[in-house]
Design a protein around this motif. Structure first.
Motif, mmCIF file in Angstrom:
data_model
loop_
_atom_site.group_PDB
_atom_site.id
_atom_site.type_symbol
_atom_site.label_atom_id
_atom_site.label_comp_id
_atom_site.label_asym_id
_atom_site.label_seq_id
_atom_site.Cartn_x
_atom_site.Cartn_y
_atom_site.Cartn_z
ATOM 1 N N UNK A 37 -27.694 9.077 39.572
ATOM 2 C CA UNK A 37 -28.764 9.653 38.769
ATOM 3 C C UNK A 37 -30.013 10.017 39.545
ATOM 4 N N UNK A 38 -30.019 9.718 40.866
ATOM 5 C CA UNK A 38 -31.198 10.058 41.674
ATOM 6 C C UNK A 38 -31.198 11.544 41.986
ATOM 7 N N UNK A 39 -32.261 12.269 41.673
ATOM 8 C CA UNK A 39 -32.298 13.706 41.969
ATOM 9 C C UNK A 39 -32.407 13.954 43.474
ATOM 10 N N UNK A 40 -31.543 14.809 43.989
ATOM 11 C CA UNK A 40 -31.534 15.118 45.418
ATOM 12 C C UNK A 40 -32.469 16.289 45.680
ATOM 13 N N UNK A 41 -33.403 16.094 46.586
ATOM 14 C CA UNK A 41 -34.343 17.155 46.942
ATOM 15 C C UNK A 41 -34.393 17.271 48.457
ATOM 16 N N UNK A 42 -34.332 18.495 48.950
ATOM 17 C CA UNK A 42 -34.424 18.673 50.390
ATOM 18 C C UNK A 42 -33.996 20.048 50.844
ATOM 19 N N UNK A 56 -32.341 21.090 61.315
ATOM 20 C CA UNK A 56 -33.531 20.460 60.737
ATOM 21 C C UNK A 56 -33.176 19.988 59.335
ATOM 22 N N UNK A 57 -33.478 18.740 59.053
ATOM 23 C CA UNK A 57 -33.205 18.142 57.748
ATOM 24 C C UNK A 57 -34.517 17.627 57.179
ATOM 25 N N UNK A 58 -34.796 17.999 55.948
ATOM 26 C CA UNK A 58 -35.980 17.502 55.251
ATOM 27 C C UNK A 58 -35.543 17.030 53.875
ATOM 28 N N UNK A 59 -35.849 15.787 53.537
ATOM 29 C CA UNK A 59 -35.490 15.280 52.217
ATOM 30 C C UNK A 59 -36.486 14.209 51.791
ATOM 31 N N UNK A 60 -36.745 14.172 50.509
ATOM 32 C CA UNK A 60 -37.601 13.124 49.949
ATOM 33 C C UNK A 60 -36.788 12.137 49.130
ATOM 34 N N UNK A 61 -35.455 12.268 49.154
ATOM 35 C CA UNK A 61 -34.569 11.426 48.353
ATOM 36 C C UNK A 61 -33.971 10.307 49.194
ATOM 37 N N UNK A 62 -34.186 9.041 48.857
ATOM 38 C CA UNK A 62 -33.535 7.959 49.600
ATOM 39 C C UNK A 62 -32.013 8.069 49.485
ATOM 40 N N UNK A 63 -31.337 8.098 50.613
ATOM 41 C CA UNK A 63 -29.875 8.076 50.622
ATOM 42 C C UNK A 63 -29.419 7.803 52.051
ATOM 43 N N UNK A 64 -28.110 7.696 52.269
ATOM 44 C CA UNK A 64 -27.584 7.450 53.607
ATOM 45 C C UNK A 64 -26.363 8.328 53.849
ATOM 46 N N UNK A 65 -26.153 8.622 55.113
ATOM 47 C CA UNK A 65 -25.034 9.450 55.567
ATOM 48 C C UNK A 65 -24.162 8.589 56.471
#
Length: 319
Positions: A37-42, A56-65
């Motif tokens: 349910x976390x909205x992905x932004x980046x 280049x990666x830009x994101x404000x959403x906490x997550x892991x790869x």
């Protein structure tokens, strides 16, 4: 540098799948962990600097790869990657180590082994991908330097980090010839910064350090064969070793620094002379771009090494 995805351009319900697809298409098979349910932004951008992939990666959403053993079995290109924290503090984990990078710091990871790159807050990253041979780390050193922080304020890293950031920002402004030359500068600085970090790791055996130095010296010579000024003094200065230490590298191989440079130049010329795609390039031009600008001197060296003059070798090879 092309924008591969901007999440604001994708319907909310499709963003995660679109993001995953772009990442896997450009960086190889990876998995994601993100709270339901976390909205992905980046936004993700990608380009090329000679043989170096730049993202280049830009994101404000906490997550892991994640790169898992199963995904590695599916596809495992022989790459090292370097992640630079432009802003924020990503966490890189590999080989039993985890490091939270400070802004401006960078670290290396091996794409052929499992790793995790996690963001618990907003980040901007620059990710550089390059064939493993461009760094030339032996196995003993490679497993000791992954997920080890290389702070931007120390040694050669103080030069490398700002350059890496600038390259990622200005990538689309470089012409192909400039990009190819700049990629050599980038790899020289990265290799030196990594080697300095290896030298400070107590757990790296002396043999691995010597192998790392040998690989670094050989890689530098290969990248600069076209420079007529390439000589032992230039190699020692560029690799930050004393002339005595440099000569010891080649004594173990029963040759000298100058002898190795000459051998590699002649081998490069021999390869190019046998290449049908270069049949229209004059023999003298082939030699000059391998750092041997004097045609008569080149012809004597070539005949001494291979038994025939270069023009005759070319004719026989292209029959």
């Amino acid at each position: 540098m092309a924008i591969l995805i901007r999440t604001g351009d994708v319907p909310p319900g499709q963003r995660l799948d679109a993001w995953r697809s772009v990442v896997c298409d450009t960086l190889g098979p990876l998995d994601f962990h993100i709270a339901r349910g976390t909205p992905l932004r980046g936004q993700i951008e990608a380009g090329q600097l000679g043989p170096i992939g730049v993202g280049k990666v830009e994101t404000s959403t906490p997550h892991s790869v994640h790169r898992t053993a199963g995904l590695i079995r599916r596809d495992s290109p022989e790459l090292y990657r370097l992640v630079l924290a432009v802003s924020g503090s990503p966490i890189l984990s590999q080989d039993g180590r985890s490091v939270r990078l400070a802004p401006g710091g960078f670290a290396l990871y091996d794409f052929t082994r499992p790793y995790e790159l996690a963001y618990d807050a907003a980040v901007r990253l620059a990710v550089f991908s390059f064939p493993r041979e461009l760094l030339s780390l032996p196995a003993g050193a490679a497993t000791s330097i992954t997920a080890v922080p290389i702070p931007a304020g120390e040694g050669t890293a103080a030069l490398a980090a700002p350059l890496l950031r600038r390259v990622a920002l200005d990538l689309e402004t470089y012409r192909p010839a400039s990009a190819a030359r700049l990629s050599t500068v980038v790899m020289d600085l990265v290799a030196t910064a990594v080697a300095e970090r290896v030298d400070r790791l107590d757990e790296v055996p002396e043999r691995a350090r010597q192998e790392a130095l040998t690989a670094r010296v050989h890689a530098f010579i290969e990248r600069h064969l076209g420079d007529p000024g390439l000589d032992p003094a230039a190699v020692a200065a560029a690799c930050h070793v004393s002339p005595r230490s440099l000569h010891r590298v080649f004594e173990a191989r029963d040759t000298t620094v100058a002898g190795w440079i000459r051998h590699r130049r002649l081998e490069r010329c021999r390869r190019d002379l046998a290449d049908p795609a270069l049949a229209g390039v004059p023999v003298s031009a082939v030699a000059a771009r391998c750092g041997l600008p004097d045609p008569a001197h080149f012809s004597r060296l070539f005949k001494r090494a291979y038994g025939v003059p270069p023009a005759e070798y070319r004719r026989a090879s292209l029959l």
